[in-house]
Design an enzyme around this catalytic site. Structure first.
Site, PDB file in Angstrom:
ATOM      1  N   SER A 267      -4.252  55.211  86.014  1.00 13.51           N
ATOM      2  CA  SER A 267      -5.712  55.974  85.873  1.00 13.51           C
ATOM      3  C   SER A 267      -6.570  54.754  85.416  1.00 13.51           C
ATOM      4  CB  SER A 267      -5.257  57.047  85.016  1.00 13.51           C
ATOM      5  OG  SER A 267      -6.418  57.694  85.105  1.00 13.51           O
TER       6      SER A 267
ATOM      7  N   ASP B 211      -3.972  63.816  94.691  1.00 16.09           N
ATOM      8  CA  ASP B 211      -4.512  63.492  93.426  1.00 16.09           C
ATOM      9  C   ASP B 211      -5.978  64.203  93.305  1.00 16.09           C
ATOM     10  OD1 ASP B 211      -5.654  62.421  90.990  1.00 16.09           O
ATOM     11  OD2 ASP B 211      -4.727  60.623  91.221  1.00 16.09           O
TER      12      ASP B 211
ATOM     13  N   HIS C 153      -2.098  63.492  90.179  1.00 16.38           N
ATOM     14  CA  HIS C 153      -2.413  62.340  89.347  1.00 16.38           C
ATOM     15  C   HIS C 153      -1.310  61.566  88.822  1.00 16.38           C
ATOM     16  CE1 HIS C 153      -5.075  59.543  87.831  1.00 16.38           C
ATOM     17  NE2 HIS C 153      -4.874  59.859  86.556  1.00 16.38           N
TER      18      HIS C 153
END
Length: 713
Positions: free
Chosen positions: A584, A659, A691
């Protein structure tokens, strides 16, 4: 002779310990075991019994057990007894003890599928059941009115023991009622807010018809199926939110007159104790001006602005106000207005009466107050940014007293009468300890001292230390793990594990210094593991975090490179074999490090990376970067597509096909740019993951990551 015997005993002890510590983590141990068999023992569902002064309870071996301050034990109920009651009520039975809420010392509530069951302990029977629709979601129960708010698709319902009522009937899928808004930013986790007595229900209504559909594809169907979501990107149209108030007695809804512009943020909703007024922290789209506004809950009319906060960077309200139990005209506000999260006392005219806590440290949790409200109990970073300790503050004069002496990370539950706390803590060498302590800090009982579940494993040295940031003055906390068979005369490769963004802190004084077991796994393979919390990460105050504003990745990378300078100064670090991995924001940082310093990093694995902040969502993206129209140079400099030409090392991107947080478009555009510039890059996709890659798939993921370093570093 006695000295010889002591030496022999010591030798045998050391030998036995060394012999015992021979196990090595498998990848399954490192990824799944940390949550299962190697998770230290704990008191499950530990809580104070509601309306009881001195009784706490927890679940152990399918049994709900209560204890009072003197240690007297009572067995409340068990899974067997609850299942007997469920069969009598015509419901399915449970395989484990359910998650409960205390209603009073003799009554609990638990859910079973779509049923909310009120269970009387004395009779071991279900006295009332509130059922919601089987496809109901986001259920929110008020214990006083015994009503449940829930949603079906995009509409809001209420259920009680007498049946169910639909509150909204919006047919347009772009209108969403009773669910979280603003993509869960600003501390928002839900979309319904019951008044104290449960007579009124505030709820979010989100209109996202103006937001373009974003394509998410389900590849697992016979023909790939399009499942579009609303994903407002920075600088583009955002959804509009209003707040409705439903009156359960009149069965009518009014909407708060929150005014224009419509794309502002309505956050931190809280009710006044008399249910006449509701309070909302309203933030402009630029996120640099917040107003705490009061509304009439009956008419929806705006009453007044109690106070305002502005900033040259951003204001981020995260916590609703807390009303005093002793004075309905006073409330407590948890804010970073002086640069650190502290607590302030206000009256309902908007006047600040006093600042309750202050100093260059953060209040991280408010535990509550004693009944007379002479003291507030809280958790903070006062000792150190990597520790959490328990304190009380005298509200009249601000005197702060620490309530425990053990170093580490504490969390606590305050008793109903404010006289006791259940203190659970851990530190580097302490897996978990739970003590019952008085509000003066005296330990009454040790309730749990967990065994070290990793005592048989052979791990290398794990240390926390500080280095200076790129500004030359700020201390940054680092964690380093050495291989178990470390030899200072050898050269070792290093894997830097990075996150680096807001609302995260990777280096803390918890068990094993908060290290991921995967880092130990890689240390077993001969790698040094290194992590640094750069400026921009959490729990160090506004100035520490704000340095990232409008230029994400710049100061963070500069700080990470100070960590690299430290590593390269060590004689046992192979400076030609340094790798980096993050997910991320950590994926974004992995790209920053690989592309801005290609001469340093040989291998990188970027998971779910943000590549171009123009393609990230409005709320988060504009808070830290402003809009692309306002900050074109910042967006250009932080766009990893503009740095692909520098790529030299081995780089793999990993992304979940579904995602909805960092959309896969980010990785696709990066790969396309690599192709255009004839740069080789590896890519792996998880077809059913969003995600985060979870469950058994995560073992596959971390084997993929591990093998990439093993093969290339």
């Amino acid at each position: 002779m006695q000295k010889t015997l002591k030496l022999l005993v010591a030798f045998l002890f050391i030998g036995a310990t060394t012999f015992a510590q021979t196990k090595e983590l498998t990848l399954e141990d490192a990824i799944l075991g940390r949550y299962l068999e190697y998770n230290p023992a704990q008191l499950h569902q530990l809580s104070w019994v509601k309306n009881s002064k001195d009784t706490y309870a927890y679940v152990e071996k399918h049994m709900l057990i209560g204890r009072n301050i003197e240690g007297k034990e009572v067995e409340y109920t068990s899974t067997i007894q609850i299942n007997k009651a469920l069969r009598q009520a015509g419901q399915d039975t449970l395989t484990h003890f359910p998650t409960i809420s205390w209603i009073n010392p003799d009554e609990i509530l638990f859910t079973n599928g779509n049923h909310f069951n009120l269970y009387l302990i004395k009779s071991q029977s279900i006295t009332e059941t509130i059922s919601i629709k089987p496809d109901g979601k986001f259920a929110d129960l008020n214990l006083n009115s015994r009503k449940v708010a829930f949603t079906v698709d995009n509409n809001l319902w209420i259920a009680d023991a007498n049946g169910m009522t639909a509150l909204t009937d919006d047919q347009n899928p772009g209108i969403v009622n009773g669910q979280y808004v603003h993509r869960r930013e600003f501390g928002i986790t839900k979309g319904t807010f019951w008044s104290p007595k449960g007579d009124l229900l505030a709820f979010y209504r989100k209109d996202e018809t103006m937001v373009q559909d974003y394509p998410i594809v389900d590849f697992m169907t016979r023909e790939a199926e399009l499942k579009p979501v609303k994903y407002p990107m920075a600088g583009m149209k955002s959804h509009h939110v209003t707040v409705g108030i439903y009156n359960c007695k009149t069965q009518k809804t009014v909407f708060l007159k929150t005014g224009k512009p419509l794309d502002h943020y309505l956050t931190n909703i809280s009710w006044g104790p008399a249910e006449k007024y509701i309070y909302i922290a309203e933030l402009n789209r630029d996120q640099d001006h917040m107003k705490l506004n009061q509304y009439n809950a009956v008419t929806g009319d705006f009453v007044k602005t109690l106070y305002e906060e502005t900033s040259d960077t951003y204001v981020e309200p995260l916590h609703p106000i807390i009303f005093s139990k002793t004075n309905p005209n006073h409330f407590y506000r948890w804010s970073r207005r002086d640069g650190y999260f502290h607590v302030y006392l206000y009256d309902t005219s908007g006047k600040m009466l006093r600042q309750i806590t202050s100093g260059p440290w953060e209040v991280t949790d408010i535990l509550g107050f004693d009944p007379a409200e002479k003291f507030m109990f809280f958790v903070s970073t006062k000792v150190s940014p990597i520790d959490r300790n328990i304190y009380k503050v005298q509200l009249s004069d601000g005197k702060v007293t620490r309530l425990e002496t053990a170093e580490g990370t504490h969390q606590a539950l305050l008793s109903n009468d404010g006289k006791y706390l259940l203190d659970t803590y851990q530190s580097k060498n302490v897996p978990r300890v739970t003590n019952l302590i008085t509000n003066k800090g005296k330990v009454v009982h040790n309730l749990l001292t967990a065994d070290n579940t990793l005592k048989d494993f052979r791990f290398g040295k794990n240390t926390i230390f500080t280095i200076k940031a790129a500004d030359g003055k700020t201390d940054l906390y680092c964690r380093m793990i050495l291989p178990a068979d470390f030899d200072s005369t050898k050269k070792y490769p290093v894997i830097v594990y990075v996150y680096g963004g807001p609302h995260a802190q990777l280096v803390r004084n918890t068990w094993h210094n908060d290290a991921r077991f995967w880092q130990y796994y890689m240390a077993q393979k001969g790698y040094i593991s290194f992590t640094l919390d750069n400026r921009g990460s959490d729990n160090r105050g506004a100035a520490f975090e704000d340095v990232i504003h409008r230029h994400l990745g710049i100061n963070e990378t500069a700080d990470q490179m100070k960590g690299i300078e430290y590593l390269e100064s060590l004689p046992y670090v192979d400076k030609n074999r340094i790798g980096v991995h993050g997910w991320s924001f950590g994926g974004f940082m992995t790209l920053n490090l690989m592309l801005r310093h290609p001469e340093v990093f040989k291998v990188g694995v970027a998971g779910g990376p943000v590549v171009d902040w123009k393609m990230y969502e409005v709320m988060y993206g504009e808070r830290y970067m402003d809009t692309p129209q306002e900050n074109p140079e910042g967006y250009k400099e932080c766009n990893m597509l503009n740095h692909v030409s520098a790529l030299k090392g081995k780089l793999m991107l990993i992304h979940g096909a579904e995602d909805q947080t960092v959309v896969m478009q980010q990785s696709m555009q990066f790969i396309r740019e690599c192709i255009k510039q004839q740069k080789q890059v590896d890519f792996f996709v998880y077809p059913t993951s969003e995600h985060n890659v979870r469950g058994i798939d995560r073992v596959h993921l971390m084997r993929k990551v591990s093998d990439y370093f093993l093969e290339n570093l």
